[in-house]
Motif scaffolding. Sequence first.
Motif, short mmCIF file in Angstrom:
data_model
loop_
_atom_site.label_atom_id
_atom_site.label_comp_id
_atom_site.label_asym_id
_atom_site.label_seq_id
_atom_site.Cartn_x
_atom_site.Cartn_y
_atom_site.Cartn_z
N GLN A 186 0.83 -1.20 0.00
CA GLN A 186 0.00 0.00 0.00
C GLN A 186 0.86 1.25 0.00
OE1 GLN A 186 -2.48 -0.52 3.40
NE2 GLN A 186 -3.86 -1.95 2.37
N LYS A 187 1.94 1.23 0.77
CA LYS A 187 2.86 2.37 0.80
C LYS A 187 3.49 2.58 -0.57
CE LYS A 187 7.06 3.91 3.07
NZ LYS A 187 8.17 3.52 3.94
N LEU A 243 2.17 1.74 -3.45
CA LEU A 243 1.16 2.21 -4.39
C LEU A 243 0.77 3.66 -4.14
CD1 LEU A 243 -1.07 -0.96 -4.68
CD2 LEU A 243 0.40 0.02 -6.42
N LYS A 244 0.95 4.18 -2.94
CA LYS A 244 0.70 5.60 -2.71
C LYS A 244 1.73 6.45 -3.44
CE LYS A 244 -1.67 5.27 1.68
NZ LYS A 244 -1.59 5.45 3.13
N GLU A 245 2.97 5.95 -3.52
CA GLU A 245 4.01 6.70 -4.21
C GLU A 245 3.97 6.48 -5.72
OE1 GLU A 245 7.56 5.29 -2.41
OE2 GLU A 245 7.08 6.15 -0.45
N ASN A 246 3.57 5.27 -6.15
CA ASN A 246 3.55 4.92 -7.57
C ASN A 246 2.11 4.60 -7.98
OD1 ASN A 246 6.56 4.80 -7.85
ND2 ASN A 246 6.25 3.20 -6.32
N LYS A 247 1.35 5.63 -8.32
CA LYS A 247 -0.08 5.47 -8.54
C LYS A 247 -0.41 4.73 -9.84
CE LYS A 247 -1.35 9.41 -5.76
NZ LYS A 247 -1.61 8.62 -4.60
N VAL A 305 -1.39 -3.20 -8.08
CA VAL A 305 -2.76 -3.04 -7.58
C VAL A 305 -3.43 -4.41 -7.55
CG1 VAL A 305 -5.04 -2.10 -8.10
CG2 VAL A 305 -3.04 -0.64 -8.24
N ARG A 306 -3.23 -5.17 -8.63
CA ARG A 306 -3.79 -6.53 -8.69
C ARG A 306 -3.16 -7.43 -7.64
NH1 ARG A 306 -7.57 -10.16 -9.25
NH2 ARG A 306 -6.91 -12.06 -10.25
N SER A 307 -1.85 -7.33 -7.44
CA SER A 307 -1.21 -8.18 -6.44
C SER A 307 -1.66 -7.82 -5.03
CB SER A 307 0.31 -8.13 -6.57
OG SER A 307 0.79 -6.85 -6.27
#
Length: 149
Positions: free
Chosen positions: A99-100, A102-106, A112-114
């Motif tokens: 999650q951390k 994905l916050k930096e790499n939108k 996202v799937r993983s």
Amino acid sequence: MGRLHSHRHGKSHSTRPITPSTPTWVKQSPAEIEELIVKYAKEGLAPSRIGIKLRDQYAIPVTRHIVKKSITEILEQKGVKTEMPEDLNNLVNKALGLQKHLKENKSDKRNVRSLELLEAKVHRLSSYYKKIGKIPKTWKYKAVIAQLE
């Protein structure tokens, strides 16, 4: 047996010792091994890390053959118990790290799937632990996937 969220078979694994008897080279008694397990648990090591440490430093291949109990059973009997099982805790920590990321790499759609697959594993495992009473019935993993999109 196939893996949960992939099309591969996944036959790679380590092999356990063949005989379930006590090896001749182990010099420690079962009581000494239990003391080592409790000592390392109080230092903050997880049960899997305790098993690795016993294997590498003391040449104890599998504690169950010698003590006739698993490491987690010994820790529960001695009163050194964690609030969450180790495998569920590892999955939750992995999801938090993802999650951390994905916050930096939108725009990272693959992860996202993983994250969705990882959270499915967390929900499946948590429902099992709720059913057998290892975690409280009110424990809930809160997904942050909606905030990311």
